[in-house]
Design a protein around this motif. Structure first.
Motif, PDB file in Angstrom:
ATOM      1  N   TYR A   1      25.479  33.946  50.451  1.00  0.00           N
ATOM      2  CA  TYR A   1      26.344  33.569  51.567  1.00  0.00           C
ATOM      3  C   TYR A   1      26.532  32.057  51.569  1.00  0.00           C
ATOM      4  CZ  TYR A   1      25.521  38.286  53.381  1.00  0.00           C
ATOM      5  OH  TYR A   1      25.461  39.653  53.536  1.00  0.00           O
ATOM      6  N   TYR A   2      27.793  31.644  51.639  1.00  0.00           N
ATOM      7  CA  TYR A   2      28.125  30.224  51.673  1.00  0.00           C
ATOM      8  C   TYR A   2      28.840  29.902  52.980  1.00  0.00           C
ATOM      9  CZ  TYR A   2      27.330  30.336  46.596  1.00  0.00           C
ATOM     10  OH  TYR A   2      26.795  30.493  45.352  1.00  0.00           O
ATOM     11  N   ILE A   3      28.441  28.794  53.593  1.00  0.00           N
ATOM     12  CA  ILE A   3      29.199  28.281  54.743  1.00  0.00           C
ATOM     13  C   ILE A   3      29.939  27.040  54.262  1.00  0.00           C
ATOM     14  CG2 ILE A   3      27.262  26.871  55.635  1.00  0.00           C
ATOM     15  CD1 ILE A   3      28.304  27.604  58.478  1.00  0.00           C
ATOM     16  N   CYS A   4      31.221  26.974  54.572  1.00  0.00           N
ATOM     17  CA  CYS A   4      32.075  25.884  54.085  1.00  0.00           C
ATOM     18  C   CYS A   4      32.902  25.326  55.234  1.00  0.00           C
ATOM     19  CB  CYS A   4      33.019  26.369  52.991  1.00  0.00           C
ATOM     20  SG  CYS A   4      32.196  27.017  51.539  1.00  0.00           S
ATOM     21  N   SER A   5      33.071  24.031  55.219  1.00  0.00           N
ATOM     22  CA  SER A   5      33.988  23.399  56.175  1.00  0.00           C
ATOM     23  C   SER A   5      35.179  22.839  55.406  1.00  0.00           C
ATOM     24  CB  SER A   5      33.279  22.289  56.959  1.00  0.00           C
ATOM     25  OG  SER A   5      32.715  21.334  56.075  1.00  0.00           O
ATOM     26  N   TYR A   6      36.358  23.030  55.970  1.00  0.00           N
ATOM     27  CA  TYR A   6      37.610  22.598  55.348  1.00  0.00           C
ATOM     28  C   TYR A   6      38.428  21.804  56.368  1.00  0.00           C
ATOM     29  CZ  TYR A   6      36.734  26.596  52.140  1.00  0.00           C
ATOM     30  OH  TYR A   6      36.194  27.501  51.259  1.00  0.00           O
ATOM     31  N   THR A   7      39.312  20.965  55.827  1.00  0.00           N
ATOM     32  CA  THR A   7      40.317  20.363  56.688  1.00  0.00           C
ATOM     33  C   THR A   7      41.330  21.441  57.059  1.00  0.00           C
ATOM     34  OG1 THR A   7      41.827  19.758  54.892  1.00  0.00           O
ATOM     35  CG2 THR A   7      40.064  18.180  55.436  1.00  0.00           C
ATOM     36  N   THR A   8      42.212  21.140  57.987  1.00  0.00           N
ATOM     37  CA  THR A   8      43.196  22.135  58.421  1.00  0.00           C
ATOM     38  C   THR A   8      44.279  22.394  57.373  1.00  0.00           C
ATOM     39  OG1 THR A   8      44.367  20.367  59.590  1.00  0.00           O
ATOM     40  CG2 THR A   8      42.858  21.735  60.873  1.00  0.00           C
ATOM     41  N   THR A   9      44.228  21.655  56.253  1.00  0.00           N
ATOM     42  CA  THR A   9      45.154  21.928  55.149  1.00  0.00           C
ATOM     43  C   THR A   9      44.436  22.554  53.956  1.00  0.00           C
ATOM     44  OG1 THR A   9      44.901  19.643  54.377  1.00  0.00           O
ATOM     45  CG2 THR A   9      46.803  20.127  55.785  1.00  0.00           C
ATOM     46  N   GLY A  10      43.144  22.860  54.113  1.00  0.00           N
ATOM     47  CA  GLY A  10      42.428  23.593  53.083  1.00  0.00           C
ATOM     48  C   GLY A  10      41.608  22.764  52.121  1.00  0.00           C
ATOM     49  N   ASN A  11      41.460  21.460  52.362  1.00  0.00           N
ATOM     50  CA  ASN A  11      40.615  20.631  51.496  1.00  0.00           C
ATOM     51  C   ASN A  11      39.148  20.828  51.878  1.00  0.00           C
ATOM     52  OD1 ASN A  11      42.797  19.445  50.088  1.00  0.00           O
ATOM     53  ND2 ASN A  11      43.118  18.013  51.772  1.00  0.00           N
ATOM     54  N   LEU A  12      38.310  21.095  50.878  1.00  0.00           N
ATOM     55  CA  LEU A  12      36.895  21.340  51.130  1.00  0.00           C
ATOM     56  C   LEU A  12      36.198  20.060  51.555  1.00  0.00           C
ATOM     57  CD1 LEU A  12      34.545  23.417  50.946  1.00  0.00           C
ATOM     58  CD2 LEU A  12      34.194  22.614  48.596  1.00  0.00           C
ATOM     59  N   ILE A  13      35.490  20.127  52.675  1.00  0.00           N
ATOM     60  CA  ILE A  13      34.706  18.988  53.152  1.00  0.00           C
ATOM     61  C   ILE A  13      33.268  19.111  52.650  1.00  0.00           C
ATOM     62  CG2 ILE A  13      33.839  17.752  55.179  1.00  0.00           C
ATOM     63  CD1 ILE A  13      36.280  18.859  56.724  1.00  0.00           C
TER      64      ILE A  13
END
Length: 374
Positions: free
Chosen positions: A284-296
């Motif tokens: 399981y991976y938790i990921c945060s992205y910008t609202t345009t889909g760029n991975l933070i």
């Protein structure tokens, strides 16, 4: 007699309807019942086995529409819509059933009907999403309401006046306060951007998680066929990694949306290697992205990549914070030789707990144990 009594007419209709359902059941090994009306897997299986158009289902659907729209009787139409669906599930019937339920003050069941309508590719999609937002707003589930409303706009809903005046959306308007207008204007701004549309298509399948949730071995059964297509590899680093390819049998699954703000969207997905007839435990991976889909930032929070590593079980808290508990697993047989299938776990020894907080900018900050227990 030239005219049947109303009671006799009703009896004849009921008998005909029961015969039709009985016939449908005999022609198909799998058929819908009221108890499985909103079961995704059952609906899919029934559709797979009954591709031929069912005339009686369409006839009852038209009766339901007449009762609902022309006779202004949504409560009475609900049974008719359900009867039509029992004969043959159709996106339009689920959509109108959701509308009738919402008009009959049954917003919770309406969300179930809209979910299946979306599953069956009801078009235009933005109408389902908007009505789903209305239902969740009526229920006071404001985060889900905001998610579906923004999605509706991004997929083509354009009635700005209605958004600001619809009584069904009062709860979310009040909840967001002055920020509501800002959220809506931002959503309209991204609706015509092709890159944003691709990102929206990816995000659409991440349903809002009911928190708290524990992503353990049992939760893996929920993944089922919620596959992420390789069309979205730009958003999932493991899909692009040369160590992973379609040939080795790795599959990726939607888990859910943890949190969404004006600048950051936090998602969880799973990865699992298919091992012949058996399946490995998912990662399981938790990921945060910008609202345009760029991975933070991306973080592995569940499962393990190597057998000698601790096994991680994450708990996602209602505020979006993450607790990761690490275990040492002892199996009945040596997993290096016997594998994991039919290999009973005889002990799970807790080793440690880690706590992570999602910061405003989308980064995960590790917290000391005392601070983590919030």
């Amino acid at each position: 007699m030239r005219y049947l009594s109303l009671l006799l007419l009703s009896a004849v209709f009921t008998a005909c309807h029961q015969t039709a359902i009985h016939t449908a059941a005999n022609n198909s090994a799998i058929h819908l019942q009221l108890s499985s009306l909103y079961n995704r897997d059952t609906v899919k299986l029934v559709l797979k086995e009954s591709a031929v158009k069912h005339k009686e289902a369409d006839k009852i659907f038209l009766q339901a529409i007449d009762t609902y729209r022309n006779k202004k009787n949504p409560a009475a139409s609900i049974t008719l819509f359900k009867n039509s669906i029992l004969l043959q599930p159709q996106a339009k019937a689920y959509y109108e059933l959701g509308n009738a339920l919402l008009d009959s003050n049954e917003p919770l069941e309406a969300t179930n009907a809209y979910t299946i309508a979306e599953l069956l590719d009801y078009t235009p999609l933005h109408k389902v999403l908007y009505n789903q937002a209305c239902a969740y707003s009526r229920l006071g589930h404001n985060e889900k309401a905001k998610y579906y409303l923004v999605s509706a706009i991004e997929f083509g809903y354009s009635n700005l006046k209605n958004i600001f005046n619809d009584p069904d959306l009062k709860n979310i308007r009040d909840h967001e306060g002055w920020d509501f207008r800002h959220i809506i204007i931002n959503a309209f701004g991204g609706a015509t951007d092709p890159e944003k549309l691709q990102w929206n298509l990816f995000c659409r399948e991440f349903e809002v998680l009911d928190l708290p949730v524990v992503l353990d071995k049992e939760y893996a059964h929920n993944l089922k066929d919620r596959y992420i297509a390789y069309d979205f590899e730009r958003y999932i680093p493991e899909m692009r990694d040369e160590k992973f390819s379609r040939e080795v049998g790795n599959e990726f699954y939607y888990v859910g949306l943890v949190k969404s703000t004006d600048s950051v969207r936090t998602l969880i997905y799973a990865s699992r290697e298919e091992l012949g007839d058996s399946e490995a435990d998912p990662l399981y991976y938790i990921c945060s992205y910008t609202t345009t889909g760029n991975l933070i930032q991306k973080m592995l929070i569940g499962g393990r990549e190597k057998l000698e590593e601790p096994y991680r079980i994450p708990t996602i808290q209602p505020n979006g914070d993450v607790q990761v508990t690490q275990f040492k697993m002892q199996y009945e047989k040596d997993p290096y030789r016997a594998g994991f299938e039919d290999n009973k776990i005889i002990e799970m020894k807790e080793l440690d707990k880690e706590y992570y907080v999602l910061e405003a900018g989308g980064h995960f900050a590790k917290q000391p144990a005392l601070l983590g227990m919030r």
